[in-house]
Design a protein around this motif. Structure first.
Motif, PDB file in Angstrom:
ATOM      1  N   ASN A  59       3.328   7.231   1.778  1.00 18.61           N
ATOM      2  CA  ASN A  59       3.089   7.849   0.483  1.00 18.61           C
ATOM      3  C   ASN A  59       4.112   8.935   0.210  1.00 18.61           C
ATOM      4  O   ASN A  59       4.576   9.622   1.114  1.00 18.61           O
ATOM      5  CB  ASN A  59       1.658   8.369   0.365  1.00 18.61           C
ATOM      6  CG  ASN A  59       1.375   9.536   1.267  1.00 18.61           C
ATOM      7  OD1 ASN A  59       1.566  10.678   0.885  1.00 18.61           O
ATOM      8  ND2 ASN A  59       0.900   9.252   2.467  1.00 18.61           N
ATOM      9  N   SER A 105       2.191   4.483  -1.990  1.00 21.98           N
ATOM     10  CA  SER A 105       1.808   5.220  -3.193  1.00 21.98           C
ATOM     11  C   SER A 105       2.866   6.264  -3.519  1.00 21.98           C
ATOM     12  O   SER A 105       3.446   6.878  -2.627  1.00 21.98           O
ATOM     13  CB  SER A 105       0.436   5.879  -3.022  1.00 21.98           C
ATOM     14  OG  SER A 105       0.431   6.733  -1.911  1.00 21.98           O
ATOM     15  N   ASP A 114       0.795  -1.227   0.000  1.00 18.09           N
ATOM     16  CA  ASP A 114       0.000   0.000   0.000  1.00 18.09           C
ATOM     17  C   ASP A 114       0.827   1.277   0.000  1.00 18.09           C
ATOM     18  O   ASP A 114       0.387   2.302   0.512  1.00 18.09           O
ATOM     19  CB  ASP A 114      -0.980   0.016   1.185  1.00 18.09           C
ATOM     20  CG  ASP A 114      -1.937  -1.167   1.164  1.00 18.09           C
ATOM     21  OD1 ASP A 114      -2.381  -1.548   0.060  1.00 18.09           O
ATOM     22  OD2 ASP A 114      -2.239  -1.716   2.239  1.00 18.09           O
ATOM     23  N   TRP A 122       3.311   9.541  -6.087  1.00 19.94           N
ATOM     24  CA  TRP A 122       2.448  10.427  -6.860  1.00 19.94           C
ATOM     25  C   TRP A 122       3.182  11.143  -7.981  1.00 19.94           C
ATOM     26  O   TRP A 122       4.377  10.981  -8.179  1.00 19.94           O
ATOM     27  CB  TRP A 122       1.739  11.382  -5.907  1.00 19.94           C
ATOM     28  CG  TRP A 122       0.763  10.626  -5.070  1.00 19.94           C
ATOM     29  CD1 TRP A 122       0.980  10.106  -3.816  1.00 19.94           C
ATOM     30  CD2 TRP A 122      -0.543  10.203  -5.444  1.00 19.94           C
ATOM     31  NE1 TRP A 122      -0.126   9.399  -3.395  1.00 19.94           N
ATOM     32  CE2 TRP A 122      -1.070   9.448  -4.374  1.00 19.94           C
ATOM     33  CE3 TRP A 122      -1.309  10.395  -6.577  1.00 19.94           C
ATOM     34  CZ2 TRP A 122      -2.347   8.900  -4.417  1.00 19.94           C
ATOM     35  CZ3 TRP A 122      -2.588   9.846  -6.607  1.00 19.94           C
ATOM     36  CH2 TRP A 122      -3.085   9.111  -5.534  1.00 19.94           C
TER      37      TRP A 122
END
Length: 97
Positions: free
Chosen positions: A38, A17, A15, A19
Motif C-alpha cells: 500500500n 492500494s 490487492d 491512497w
C-alpha cells in the motif's frame, strides 16, 4: 482513492492500494509494486531515466510493503514486508530489505 495519480509504466499486482493524494510516476522509468502493498496518503514514487552508476533506475517494491504517509521514493528497490515510515526519503540506488 479518487485523487491519487498513477502515470506511465506502472505495474501493480493484486490487492495493492494507493491512497489520497499519492503520486506514482512511471513516466521516466518503470515502477513495480508487489502483492498486498500500500502507498499511503501524499506518498510520491518516482523514477529517473538513468542513474549512470550501474544501479537500476526503476522502482521495484516487493510484496506486503507499506509506503508511509508523505514518503518520497526515487529509483530504488524495496524488498518484501518492509515498512517505509511516514515522511521517509529513499533516494536513487538504495536497496532496502
Amino acid at each position: 482513492a479518487p485523487n491519487a495519480t498513477v502515470v506511465g509504466k506502472v505495474l501493480m499486482y493484486n490487492d495493492v492500494s494507493v491512497w489520497y493524494g499519492a503520486v506514482i510516476r512511471g513516466d521516466k522509468n518503470k515502477v513495480k509494486i508487489g502483492h498486498q502493498s500500500n502507498v499511503q496518503d501524499r506518498a510520491v514514487i518516482t523514477t529517473v531515466a538513468d542513474l549512470g552508476t550501474g544501479f537500476p533506475a526503476h522502482v521495484e517494491i516487493g510484496d506486503q510493503v507499506t509506503i508511509g504517509h508523505g514518503a518520497l521514493i526515487t529509483s530504488c528497490t524495496i524488498g518484501n514486508r518492509c515498512l517505509i515510515g511516514q515522511g521517509s526519503v529513499v533516494q536513487e540506488g538504495c536497496e532496502i530489505g
